[in-house]
Design an enzyme around this catalytic site. Structure first.
Site, short mmCIF file in Angstrom:
data_model
loop_
_atom_site.label_atom_id
_atom_site.label_comp_id
_atom_site.label_asym_id
_atom_site.label_seq_id
_atom_site.Cartn_x
_atom_site.Cartn_y
_atom_site.Cartn_z
N GLU B 60 0.83 -1.21 0.00
CA GLU B 60 0.00 0.00 0.00
C GLU B 60 0.86 1.25 0.00
OE1 GLU B 60 -0.61 -2.63 1.93
OE2 GLU B 60 -2.44 -3.36 0.98
N HIS B 129 -11.15 -6.25 8.20
CA HIS B 129 -11.92 -5.94 6.99
C HIS B 129 -13.19 -5.17 7.32
CE1 HIS B 129 -9.57 -9.58 6.24
NE2 HIS B 129 -9.46 -9.16 5.01
#
Lengths: 410, 337
Positions: B60, B129
């Protein structure tokens, strides 16, 4: 069952600490001219040796020898010498200015001038550097006005960055110099992104990433190598190994890999190691990498082996962690003196002209400083407005920041 | 007009933007050939080629770092962070780089990037998540933070975000991807095709960043919400039979303070709702602003309904999620005070 011994943790130490005799016998230095110059389209796996050697052009007698020599004219070399001398004089004046309280902070290049000054000459207009705080030679060698640099260092009313950024964290898109963050390694992967963009747009421009030996330990360094390798980005990945990350010797970041250049090999990126105090070698290797990038052959990793002669910054005292005479023992010498000697050997320079040039350059720097000081220094004279705190956070000032600006009285 | 899910609306926003502007590029983990784990970028690589829509390594900080470099060059990257929970490795690049490049360079360089990231819980995603990290972005000066609550807004706001000259964090409530989820997890979800805000123009339009929308006018109490919680709040209000005004912020930064102040000045009561944890959450900022600007109109203390100050649990998801029952209790509390 086999009996194993108790485990123990290995913490690397530099060869010598303060009070000891400087020792660089561990630095294996190839003879000038001895390292081959492969074609730019050589397969990375065929040139792995270059990550473990040191490419050098100038020998002990000041002669340019071997396959990496012969790229620069007398004129270009004289300009190179002048740029390095200018950077050194600039640093000396700004260090003094810091001690006089005209700025809060300064970082000098002493001993490393060849790296950024020579590298700049391998780039073209429109290419982009993503520098760290020790590559001001990129600006000097591109004739960025010294007075602008000083305005920034003094955070005065003409500061192009309006007092918002630490001294020496310059920015100049026009001169291919991305805004310095002060954060470490973040710019390395940004350079790869810039290069990817140039390739996406089928442009001809290339990017250069810069990092120090210590910051190669950051994860962004490794991200940058992955992205550069995957997308064959037209980028030159520079590592300036000046032996010291503040007080931490390079072995802490390097670990067991032998050299920093070797980091590139696992990513399939050609990796070269070069004498960072040899203006001719730095230029030759930079040109090799730039040509690879321009031919769409992808990234090149370069480790510049050099030595940080001065303190990390004005907030640092190296005598607390390394022998005071270590820089004198540095086996690759001084970049200014080595190029000077070479030019004398070439018959285009002399001791007298050098002394004269030093005086001229000092005068030029002093004149620039006088011009800058007219517009103020950190604690005296003209300064950026309080209003400048609030401007430029966004393209358009949002209401909450406007309210805060009004509260501050502006 | 077409009927679109939020996934289709987000995809359409990228499609329209890529069509109009060659400088828009889309990349991220699994977004290229496959079209993203939520399928938001499906078909874009086939349509625009793999140099404008491509897969990225699982890094990321690398994704955001390269996007920043591309923006410095002049592109407009719209990248996907696969889950908002995965943005932490990029937090340095987001907060100290993207957010400050304009400021620190005095406009010499800018950073027009969009980071799209599926946000929030409700899909049994557990602690990695389900997070709602919006307050970690609103606390950073230089970022814009957008959270749409329906397909129409999602498309218009994403187009505005891509066209914005500054970095935008675009948080997509993943539980809303397929329908206006109101927190009643035990009931079937209405699809967007049956909701008026599932009607989305196929072409280009944009919604200005920084303008809230009143989803339900009312006079008794103001409910300030965004994302999934807009639908939860609307359900709670109906079930409680309270004449509440429900504000959908749509953009947290910049914030449409005027709409909030106008409403609370009228109702005198305020409930702030979000899915993220309570302490130092964005609700604290909202409550403080209401207190600063509407103190003399308030009939009751501002009440916050949020996720608990714990990691997002897996099995106990519906005891963590601030559903209509909890919002309803808060409405009762603020009405009784």
């Amino acid at each position: 069952m086999i009996e194993f011994p108790q485990l123990s943790l290995h913490v690397p130490e530099p060869a010598v600490r303060p009070g000891g005799m400087p020792d660089f016998s561990n630095v294996n230095i190839a003879k000038a001219g001895s390292v081959p110059r492969p074609p730019v389209d050589a397969a990375p796996e065929d040139i792995r040796d270059l990550a473990y050697s040191i490419i050098r052009v100038l020998n002990r007698d000041g002669e340019a020898v071997g396959p990496w020599a012969g790229l620069l004219s007398d004129e270009e070399l004289l300009t190179g010498l002048r740029n390095m001398m200018k950077l050194r004089a600039f640093d000396a004046r700004m260090l003094m200015a810091q001690r006089q309280g005209k700025t809060s902070f300064y970082m000098q290049h002493l001993g490393e001038e060849a790296v950024s000054c020579a590298f700049r000459k391998a780039l073209r207009k429109g290419d982009m550097n993503f520098p760290t705080y020790r590559q001001a030679g990129l600006l000097i060698a591109d004739d960025y006005p010294m007075v602008e640099m000083m305005n920034q260092i003094f955070s005065n009313e003409k500061d192009p960055l309006r007092g918002r950024q630490l001294p020496i964290m310059y920015s100049s898109k026009e001169h291919g110099f991305f805004t310095i963050s002060g954060n470490l390694a973040t710019q390395y992967v940004q350079a790869v992104g810039w290069a990817m963009a140039s390739a996406i747009k089928n442009d001809t421009k290339i990017a250069a990433a810069w990092i120090g030996d210590g910051s190669t330990a950051e994860s962004d360094f490794h991200s940058a190598l992955v992205f550069a390798s995957t997308y064959k980005a037209p980028v030159i990945l520079n590592i300036v190994n000046n032996q010291w990350a503040i007080s931490t010797f390079q072995g802490i970041a390097r670990g067991g890999s032998g050299t920093f250049a070797a980091r590139g090999l696992g990513f399939g990126i050609p990796a070269l190691r070069v004498d960072g105090n040899d203006y001719l070698a730095v230029y030759a290797v930079s040109c090799w990498a730039a040509e690879r990038a321009r031919r769409n052959l992808g990234p090149t990793l370069i480790e510049y082996v050099t030595y940080r002669v001065g303190a990390h910054s004005t907030s640092d005292d190296p005598s607390a962690y390394r022998p005071k005479t270590e820089s004198e023992a540095w086996p690759l010498g001084d970049p200014v003196l080595r190029l000077k000697k070479h030019l004398i050997v070439r018959g285009v320079w002399s001791e007298e002209r050098h002394v004269q040039a030093e005086a001229e350059i000092l005068d030029e720097v002093i004149q620039a400083q006088k011009q800058a000081e007219v517009h103020g220094t950190l604690h005296a004279g003209g300064k950026p407005s309080v209003r400048d705190i609030f401007e430029g956070v966004y393209a358009e000032m949002p209401a909450h920041i406007r309210r805060q600006r009004q509260k501050a009285g502006y | 007009m077409a009927r679109m899910t939020m996934i289709e609306a987000v995809r359409s926003a990228m499609d329209v933007s890529m069509e109009r502007d060659d400088d828009v590029v889309v990349f991220g983990e699994d977004v290229g050939y496959f079209g993203g784990v939520f399928r938001c970028t499906q078909g874009l690589q086939a349509k625009y080629g793999k140099t404008r829509c491509f897969d990225a390594p699982i890094s990321e900080s690398g994704i955001v770092g390269t996007a920043i470099g591309m923006a410095a060059y002049g592109l407009k990257p719209c990248v996907e962070i696969q889950f908002a929970d995965y943005m932490y490795p990029a937090y340095d690049q987001i907060t100290q780089e993207a957010a400050r490049i304009r400021y620190r360079s005095n406009g010499d360089f800018t950073c027009p990037i969009v980071l799209r990231m599926p946000t929030g819980g409700g899909i049994f995603g557990g602690q990695t998540h389900s997070q709602s990290p919006e307050a970690l972005f609103t606390h950073v000066c230089g970022l814009k933070v957008v959270v749409p609550s329906n397909p129409y807004d999602a498309k218009g706001l994403l187009i505005a975000s891509i066209e914005d000259p500054d970095p935008v964090m675009f948080l997509e409530p993943k539980r809303l991807y397929n329908g206006p989820f109101d927190g009643h997890h035990d009931r079937p979800v209405t699809p967007w095709s049956k909701h008026e805000l599932g009607e989305v123009p196929e072409g280009h339009y944009s919604i200005p960043i920084g303008k809230a929308e009143i989803r339900r006018p009312g006079s008794a109490v103001t409910v300030v919400a965004y994302g999934t919680m807009v639908h939860v709040a609307l359900a709670a209000v109906e079930e409680m039979g309270v004449d509440a005004e429900v504000i959908d912020l749509r953009s947290l930064l910049p914030l449409d303070l005027d709409t909030i102040v106008q409403s609370v000045s009228k109702t005198g009561r305020c409930v702030v709702v979000h899915e993220a944890t309570l302490t130092s959450g964005y609700g604290a900022e909202l409550a403080a602003l209401v207190q600063e600007h509407c103190f003399y109109h308030l009939e009751a203390p501002v009440v916050r309904v949020t996720g608990w100050d714990t990691p997002y649990p897996h099995a106990q998801e519906w005891d963590y999620f601030p559903g209509p029952a909890r919002v309803g209790r808060a409405l009762a509390e603020v009405m009784e005070a």
